[in-house]
Design a protein around this motif. Structure first.
Motif, PDB file in Angstrom:
ATOM      1  N   VAL A   1      -3.881   3.437  -0.909  1.00 18.58           N
ATOM      2  CA  VAL A   1      -3.360   3.522  -1.589  1.00 18.58           C
ATOM      3  C   VAL A   1      -4.018   4.824  -3.180  1.00 18.58           C
ATOM      4  N   VAL A   2      -5.379   5.224  -2.421  1.00 24.55           N
ATOM      5  CA  VAL A   2      -5.587   6.631  -3.650  1.00 24.55           C
ATOM      6  C   VAL A   2      -4.787   7.646  -3.499  1.00 24.55           C
ATOM      7  N   GLU A   3      -4.399   7.409  -2.188  1.00 27.89           N
ATOM      8  CA  GLU A   3      -3.981   8.836  -2.206  1.00 27.89           C
ATOM      9  C   GLU A   3      -2.447   8.900  -2.459  1.00 27.89           C
ATOM     10  N   LYS A   4      -2.138   8.003  -1.947  1.00 24.23           N
ATOM     11  CA  LYS A   4      -0.531   8.125  -2.808  1.00 24.23           C
ATOM     12  C   LYS A   4      -0.128   7.833  -4.181  1.00 24.23           C
ATOM     13  N   MET A   5      -1.505   7.444  -5.150  1.00 27.62           N
ATOM     14  CA  MET A   5      -1.737   7.158  -6.318  1.00 27.62           C
ATOM     15  C   MET A   5      -1.533   9.042  -7.053  1.00 27.62           C
ATOM     16  N   ARG A   6      -2.891   9.664  -5.940  1.00 30.28           N
ATOM     17  CA  ARG A   6      -3.363  10.919  -6.379  1.00 30.28           C
ATOM     18  C   ARG A   6      -2.196  11.883  -5.812  1.00 30.28           C
ATOM     19  N   GLU A   7      -1.585  12.253  -5.185  1.00 28.48           N
ATOM     20  CA  GLU A   7       0.540  12.129  -4.998  1.00 28.48           C
ATOM     21  C   GLU A   7       1.149  12.034  -5.983  1.00 28.48           C
ATOM     22  N   ASN A   8       1.785  11.154  -6.363  1.00 25.69           N
ATOM     23  CA  ASN A   8       2.195  10.840  -7.318  1.00 25.69           C
ATOM     24  C   ASN A   8       1.935  11.641  -8.939  1.00 25.69           C
ATOM     25  N   ARG A   9       0.938  11.096  -8.677  1.00 25.60           N
ATOM     26  CA  ARG A   9       0.529  12.606 -10.266  1.00 25.60           C
ATOM     27  C   ARG A   9       0.190  13.902  -9.752  1.00 25.60           C
TER      28      ARG A   9
END
Length: 440
Positions: free
Chosen positions: A368-376
């Protein structure tokens, strides 16, 4: 000269290690789980793949968090597991105050009819902690029951409509149902009131689930590409498609087969408080059969399903000298005649089961946190997680093991954990407050 006793103990230790080896996950094992979770998240978000994804990634229609201007009194209702809570939440300039009542849900209500189950519900903001397909903030179709519920005539129905009909039957016509919220979303919202960086909700109690703020452009199941929406992952069902079969042990399979929903909620059955005690019991049975415990004596009580409660794990894993006496006391309560060596081995079993649960939870959160980081488009990211659930809060090692593993799996994310002291009901009231503020 090696004695016969030493040889016997060495052989016993080897057998114990072999028995517990499938529960001991390596970093590559956990990285694989993280990658699988990410893969299932993408499938759940995709318009064409959503229907067949094991992680459903359900839109919550919660697009805004509190901004501090919300005011008023809000009634909230929290139905999520073994307890049912009614809260009066007052939001003022000075902050939030609450009064609440808690009711234990008896099995006849959990497994009776939908009409029975809805008799006492009087909410404005409704936390409903079961998988729903939301089609609006105040409209949600129940996909399936979990956590021991099987009330009839509810699956496929709009639970908000059921609630409104129940209110009418009880002549509570003044109440307006504004929002239905999953407990995970409610937890994120309640912690978000105090910390604007809180964009993830996590539940690790009777069941487990997570939610987070996803970019609208990535949510293929909802029209629009501006801003963000909170996604209720329903990650308890991760692995229902077989992708986690490689980490399911013989003990997990026995537990799964004995539940009311075999083959369903498979990730939840590895992680959450409803199942850990039962996994331990299955291991203890096998160890007794192999004469590794209790001198191989037949233990009638150990044959009883759910006799070994998950709360025993917390007591057993406390690592001071007193704990071994407490372990002996638990075993005596279960009519198990245990030696000092039995108590030490019991603790090792409990530690293996709870550590694996925390590590698997961390692997999911890392995705989850890695996806959020990549999203941004960020090299590093700071984010807060609102957490609720008895396993996370009460187990002596779970939170520490989860956080340590998360740092290993997502080193570029600085994650802060916030305990949601007042549970998810406050979050439901805040969603109702935000909706009221926005004129929804």
């Amino acid at each position: 000269m090696v004695t016969a006793v030493a040889l016997r103990l060495a052989a016993q230790r080897q057998e114990v290690n072999e028995l517990l080896a499938p529960l001991r996950l390596t970093l590559p094992d956990l990285e694989k789980v993280q990658a699988l979770m990410r893969q299932e998240m993408e499938r759940g978000l995709g318009k064409a793949t959503h229907a067949n994804a094991s992680v459903r990634m359900l839109p919550s229609y919660v697009c805004n968090t509190p901004d501090g201007t919300e005011r008023g009194d809000f009634l909230a209702l929290d139905l999520g597991g073994t307890n049912f809570r009614v809260l009066l939440v007052r939001v003022t300039e000075e902050g939030i105050s609450m009064a609440s009542e808690i009711y234990v849900i008896p099995p006849p209500i959990m497994q009776g009819t939908g009409e029975n189950m809805m008799l006492q519900m009087l909410p404005l903001g409704f936390t409903f902690s079961f998988p729903c397909q939301q089609v609006g903030l105040d409209k949600a179709l129940l996909l399936t029951w979990t956590k021991g519920f099987s009330a009839s005539d509810c699956v496929g129905k709009d639970v908000v409509l059921l609630l409104r009909q129940a209110a009418e039957r009880k002549q509570h016509t003044a109440l307006k149902v504004v929002a239905l919220v999953n407990d995970t979303v409610g937890t994120m919202m309640s912690c978000g009131y105090d910390d604007p960086k809180c964009e993830i909700g996590l539940i690790v109690g009777t069941g487990t689930n997570a939610c987070y703020m996803e970019e609208m452009k990535n949510v293929g199941t909802v029209e629009g590409d501006q801003g963000r929406m909170c996604i209720n992952m329903e990650w308890g069902a991760f692995g229902d498609n077989g992708c986690l079969d490689h980490i399911f042990t013989q003990f997990d399979k026995l537990v799964d087969e004995s539940t009311i929903n075999p083959g369903k909620q498979r990730f939840e059955k590895l992680v959450s408080g409803m199942y850990l005690g039962e996994i331990v019991r299955q291991i203890l049975l096998e160890m007794t059969q192999r004469q590794l415990l209790f001198q191989g004596r037949h233990c009638t009580t150990l044959q009883t399903k759910n006799i070994f409660q998950t709360k025993f794990l917390s007591t057993i894993e406390l690592s001071n000298g007193l704990a071994l006496r407490q372990i002996r006391a638990i075993l005596q309560e279960l009519e198990l005649d245990a030696s000092f060596e039995d108590s030490v081995l019991m603790r090792e079993v409990c530690q293996a089961v709870s550590l694996r649960a925390a590590q698997l939870c961390a692997a999911g959160l890392a995705a989850v946190v890695e996806k959020m980081r990549e999203n941004r488009g960020l090299d590093t990211m700071s984010v807060s997680v609102g957490v609720d659930g008895t396993l996370y809060k009460l187990h002596p090692c779970f939170s520490q093991n989860l956080q340590k593993t998360l740092k290993e799996l997502a080193p570029n994310c600085n994650v802060t954990f916030l305990l949601s002291e007042d549970g998810s009901g406050k979050g439901a009231a805040l969603v109702a407050a935000v909706a009221t503020r926005a004129g929804l």
